[in-house]
Design a protein around this motif. Structure first.
Motif, PDB file in Angstrom:
ATOM      1  N   GLU A 107       0.842  -1.197   0.000  1.00  6.41           N
ATOM      2  CA  GLU A 107       0.000   0.000   0.000  1.00  6.41           C
ATOM      3  C   GLU A 107       0.879   1.249   0.000  1.00  6.41           C
ATOM      4  OE1 GLU A 107      -3.169   2.033   3.105  1.00  6.41           O
ATOM      5  OE2 GLU A 107      -3.073  -0.155   2.979  1.00  6.41           O
ATOM      6  N   ALA A 108       1.948   1.215   0.819  1.00  7.67           N
ATOM      7  CA  ALA A 108       2.878   2.343   0.872  1.00  7.67           C
ATOM      8  C   ALA A 108       3.645   2.499  -0.437  1.00  7.67           C
ATOM      9  CB  ALA A 108       3.850   2.159   2.036  1.00  7.67           C
ATOM     10  N   LEU A 109       4.018   1.370  -1.058  1.00  6.30           N
ATOM     11  CA  LEU A 109       4.713   1.430  -2.345  1.00  6.30           C
ATOM     12  C   LEU A 109       3.831   2.105  -3.390  1.00  6.30           C
ATOM     13  CD1 LEU A 109       7.036   0.598  -4.258  1.00  6.30           C
ATOM     14  CD2 LEU A 109       5.846  -1.586  -4.587  1.00  6.30           C
ATOM     15  N   HIS A 110       2.566   1.747  -3.405  1.00  9.68           N
ATOM     16  CA  HIS A 110       1.614   2.360  -4.338  1.00  9.68           C
ATOM     17  C   HIS A 110       1.597   3.878  -4.148  1.00  9.68           C
ATOM     18  CE1 HIS A 110      -2.284   3.550  -5.995  1.00  9.68           C
ATOM     19  NE2 HIS A 110      -2.362   2.382  -6.640  1.00  9.68           N
ATOM     20  N   GLY A 111       1.503   4.304  -2.898  1.00 10.12           N
ATOM     21  CA  GLY A 111       1.465   5.739  -2.627  1.00 10.12           C
ATOM     22  C   GLY A 111       2.756   6.440  -2.988  1.00 10.12           C
ATOM     23  N   ALA A 112       3.883   5.811  -2.661  1.00 12.77           N
ATOM     24  CA  ALA A 112       5.181   6.427  -2.932  1.00 12.77           C
ATOM     25  C   ALA A 112       5.428   6.594  -4.431  1.00 12.77           C
ATOM     26  CB  ALA A 112       6.288   5.582  -2.319  1.00 12.77           C
ATOM     27  N   GLN A 113       4.898   5.665  -5.229  1.00 14.76           N
ATOM     28  CA  GLN A 113       5.095   5.737  -6.675  1.00 14.76           C
ATOM     29  C   GLN A 113       4.077   6.666  -7.357  1.00 14.76           C
ATOM     30  OE1 GLN A 113       7.636   4.344  -8.369  1.00 14.76           O
ATOM     31  NE2 GLN A 113       8.450   3.628  -6.409  1.00 14.76           N
ATOM     32  N   GLY A 114       3.078   7.080  -6.604  1.00 13.42           N
ATOM     33  CA  GLY A 114       2.067   7.957  -7.180  1.00 13.42           C
ATOM     34  C   GLY A 114       1.210   7.285  -8.233  1.00 13.42           C
ATOM     35  N   TRP A 115       1.013   5.970  -8.109  1.00 17.79           N
ATOM     36  CA  TRP A 115       0.221   5.237  -9.088  1.00 17.79           C
ATOM     37  C   TRP A 115      -1.267   5.582  -8.948  1.00 17.79           C
ATOM     38  CZ3 TRP A 115       3.082   0.206  -7.404  1.00 17.79           C
ATOM     39  CH2 TRP A 115       4.335   0.148  -8.039  1.00 17.79           C
ATOM     40  N   PRO A 116      -2.017   5.540 -10.011  1.00 15.87           N
ATOM     41  CA  PRO A 116      -3.462   5.764  -9.905  1.00 15.87           C
ATOM     42  C   PRO A 116      -4.163   4.564  -9.287  1.00 15.87           C
ATOM     43  CG  PRO A 116      -2.881   5.177 -12.157  1.00 15.87           C
ATOM     44  CD  PRO A 116      -1.576   5.328 -11.408  1.00 15.87           C
ATOM     45  N   GLY A 117      -5.384   4.768  -8.875  1.00 13.18           N
ATOM     46  CA  GLY A 117      -6.160   3.663  -8.328  1.00 13.18           C
ATOM     47  C   GLY A 117      -6.108   3.608  -6.819  1.00 13.18           C
ATOM     48  N   ASP A 118      -6.641   2.519  -6.281  1.00 13.62           N
ATOM     49  CA  ASP A 118      -6.823   2.334  -4.838  1.00 13.62           C
ATOM     50  C   ASP A 118      -5.593   1.658  -4.232  1.00 13.62           C
ATOM     51  OD1 ASP A 118      -7.584   1.575  -2.276  1.00 13.62           O
ATOM     52  OD2 ASP A 118      -9.635   1.100  -2.860  1.00 13.62           O
ATOM     53  N   ALA A 119      -4.846   2.394  -3.418  1.00 15.62           N
ATOM     54  CA  ALA A 119      -3.632   1.848  -2.804  1.00 15.62           C
ATOM     55  C   ALA A 119      -3.959   0.692  -1.862  1.00 15.62           C
ATOM     56  CB  ALA A 119      -2.882   2.950  -2.053  1.00 15.62           C
ATOM     57  N   THR A 120      -5.068   0.789  -1.127  1.00 13.61           N
ATOM     58  CA  THR A 120      -5.445  -0.262  -0.181  1.00 13.61           C
ATOM     59  C   THR A 120      -5.748  -1.568  -0.913  1.00 13.61           C
ATOM     60  OG1 THR A 120      -6.340   1.370   1.359  1.00 13.61           O
ATOM     61  CG2 THR A 120      -7.062  -0.908   1.632  1.00 13.61           C
ATOM     62  N   ALA A 121      -6.481  -1.468  -2.008  1.00 13.07           N
ATOM     63  CA  ALA A 121      -6.803  -2.666  -2.780  1.00 13.07           C
ATOM     64  C   ALA A 121      -5.539  -3.278  -3.392  1.00 13.07           C
ATOM     65  CB  ALA A 121      -7.804  -2.328  -3.879  1.00 13.07           C
ATOM     66  N   PHE A 122      -4.619  -2.445  -3.845  1.00 11.15           N
ATOM     67  CA  PHE A 122      -3.364  -2.945  -4.407  1.00 11.15           C
ATOM     68  C   PHE A 122      -2.566  -3.682  -3.334  1.00 11.15           C
ATOM     69  CE2 PHE A 122       1.217  -2.364  -5.145  1.00 11.15           C
ATOM     70  CZ  PHE A 122       1.352  -3.017  -6.374  1.00 11.15           C
ATOM     71  N   GLY A 123      -2.491  -3.103  -2.132  1.00 14.07           N
ATOM     72  CA  GLY A 123      -1.754  -3.748  -1.051  1.00 14.07           C
ATOM     73  C   GLY A 123      -2.348  -5.084  -0.669  1.00 14.07           C
ATOM     74  N   ALA A 124      -3.678  -5.129  -0.540  1.00 14.78           N
ATOM     75  CA  ALA A 124      -4.340  -6.381  -0.159  1.00 14.78           C
ATOM     76  C   ALA A 124      -4.190  -7.432  -1.253  1.00 14.78           C
ATOM     77  CB  ALA A 124      -5.821  -6.118   0.124  1.00 14.78           C
ATOM     78  N   GLY A 125      -4.378  -7.033  -2.510  1.00 17.02           N
ATOM     79  CA  GLY A 125      -4.255  -7.986  -3.603  1.00 17.02           C
ATOM     80  C   GLY A 125      -2.859  -8.560  -3.714  1.00 17.02           C
ATOM     81  N   THR A 126      -1.853  -7.702  -3.558  1.00 16.11           N
ATOM     82  CA  THR A 126      -0.469  -8.169  -3.634  1.00 16.11           C
ATOM     83  C   THR A 126      -0.158  -9.134  -2.497  1.00 16.11           C
ATOM     84  OG1 THR A 126       0.187  -6.067  -4.655  1.00 16.11           O
ATOM     85  CG2 THR A 126       1.940  -7.445  -3.746  1.00 16.11           C
ATOM     86  N   ALA A 127      -0.636  -8.821  -1.305  1.00 17.76           N
ATOM     87  CA  ALA A 127      -0.391  -9.691  -0.155  1.00 17.76           C
ATOM     88  C   ALA A 127      -1.048 -11.055  -0.356  1.00 17.76           C
ATOM     89  CB  ALA A 127      -0.910  -9.034   1.120  1.00 17.76           C
TER      90      ALA A 127
END
Length: 350
Positions: A107-127
């Motif tokens: 989730e933090a990686l998503h935010g740090a990279q400034g990617w579009p979309g939902d950071a929480t969903a990306f973190g959960a899906g990756t995990a």
């Protein structure tokens, strides 16, 4: 072999297996490097209890100096990594072993990279995906451990049962939290399948099956391992409320914020008057629970006698395990090692 030596060999086997997998993933894409980094960080921690119980189940059943048992035992750490990663997603846990949980890391990686979309969903899906990868790798590591095919066939039956039980236990845990009506009996059912069997009884059975254990040895390992596994989880429940974050790797009172319907909570609610029960029910599961709120709930748990009752249960189950161990038809070497593991599993500091 000493417990410290077993841990060292398990660590070496585990890290060697992951290192062998690394080039294959990175050949697919360098973008998979953060996945490996997250796994490396997670695997650096842990008490390695399951591999230790597996090894001593092997020795208790007459297993000798076969290096393959270390690889088979170490594969349980990948199964545990899978369970922890998924558990943290389900519980929305922020930390694990003193560092960000895997889903929070991504989730933090998503935010740090400034990617579009939902950071929480990306973190959960990756995990979830990394947890699935660990589950697959646990089976691969077991199958390539070096033990012969007949031994692995015997062990695979236990391994399959162990994975089924822990997933069923995890569901029952979620169900009790959702219902919000856990009793001591239903909370103990969760303890048995999510933790006691998974952490101690089945690893013992796995090692014993790999060694070709007699039925009386397997039965003795159950008589020792199941009550010890319950005592282990009850101790974990106490640590989840009263533990020192420096020891547990999680914030103080995190189980209270997550709303875990543990045996400790059920014992407290059984003993609480209406006002205290209402206060506990109102604050349990509040993700914004602050330190004064944690202290309030800790006081309720102590003042009602819930903590004392849980400690009494730990001692009762530990006594049962110790009696069974004394009577078990196993070698003195294995008996002494398992006695030491019982202390390590239940005497962790709060």
């Amino acid at each position: 072999m000493s417990t410290s030596r077993i841990r060292k060999e398990v660590d070496e086997a585990l890290l060697a297996f992951v290192d062998r997998q690394r080039p294959g993933l990175l050949a697919i894409s360098d973008d998979l490097s953060p996945l490996m980094g997250a796994l490396d960080a997670l695997l650096r921690g842990g008490k390695r209890l399951r591999p230790a119980f597996c090894y001593w189940g092997w020795r208790a059943a007459g297993g000798g100096a076969d290096a393959g048992i270390v690889g088979a035992a170490a594969s349980l750490e990948l199964l545990q990594a899978s369970a922890l990663i998924h558990d943290d997603v389900m519980d929305s846990s922020d930390t694990r072993r003193g560092q960000p949980s895997v889903h929070r890391r991504f989730e933090a990686l998503h935010g740090a990279q400034g990617w579009p979309g939902d950071a929480t969903a990306f973190g959960a899906g990756t995990a979830i995906l990394l947890g699935d990868l660990c589950l697959a790798w646990s089976a691969e590591m077991f199958e390539t451990c070096g033990l012969d095919g007949e031994r692995r066939r015997r062990g695979r039956t236990v391994y399959d049962l162990m994975r089924t039980e822990v997933m069923c236990g995890q569901y029952l845990d979620m169900l009790e939290g959702t219902r919000g009506e856990a009793t001591v009996a239903t909370a103990l059912r969760v303890v048995e399948y999510k933790s006691a069997k998974y952490t101690i009884e089945r690893p013992l059975h796995l090692g014993a099956a790999l060694a070709g254990a007699r039925p009386d040895v397997s039965a003795a390992l159950t008589a020792y391992g199941l009550p010890l596994g319950i005592a282990f989880q009850l101790r974990d429940d106490v640590l989840g409320v009263f533990g020192d974050p420096a020891e547990t790797g999680k914030p103080a009172g995190d189980d209270l914020r997550e709303g875990k319907r543990t045996v400790l909570v059920a014992l407290t609610l059984e003993r609480a008057d209406a006002a205290r029960a209402a206060a506990l029910e109102r604050r349990l599961g509040d993700p914004e629970l602050d330190r004064p709120g944690v202290d309030e709930l800790r006081s309720i748990i102590e003042e009602t006698g819930g903590l004392a009752a849980c400690e009494e249960m730990i001692e009762r189950y530990l006594d049962e395990a110790e009696r069974a161990l004394r009577a078990a038809p196993i070698t003195e070497e294995a008996r002494e090692a398992l006695a030491g593991l019982a202390v390590a599993a239940t005497s962790r500091r709060t």
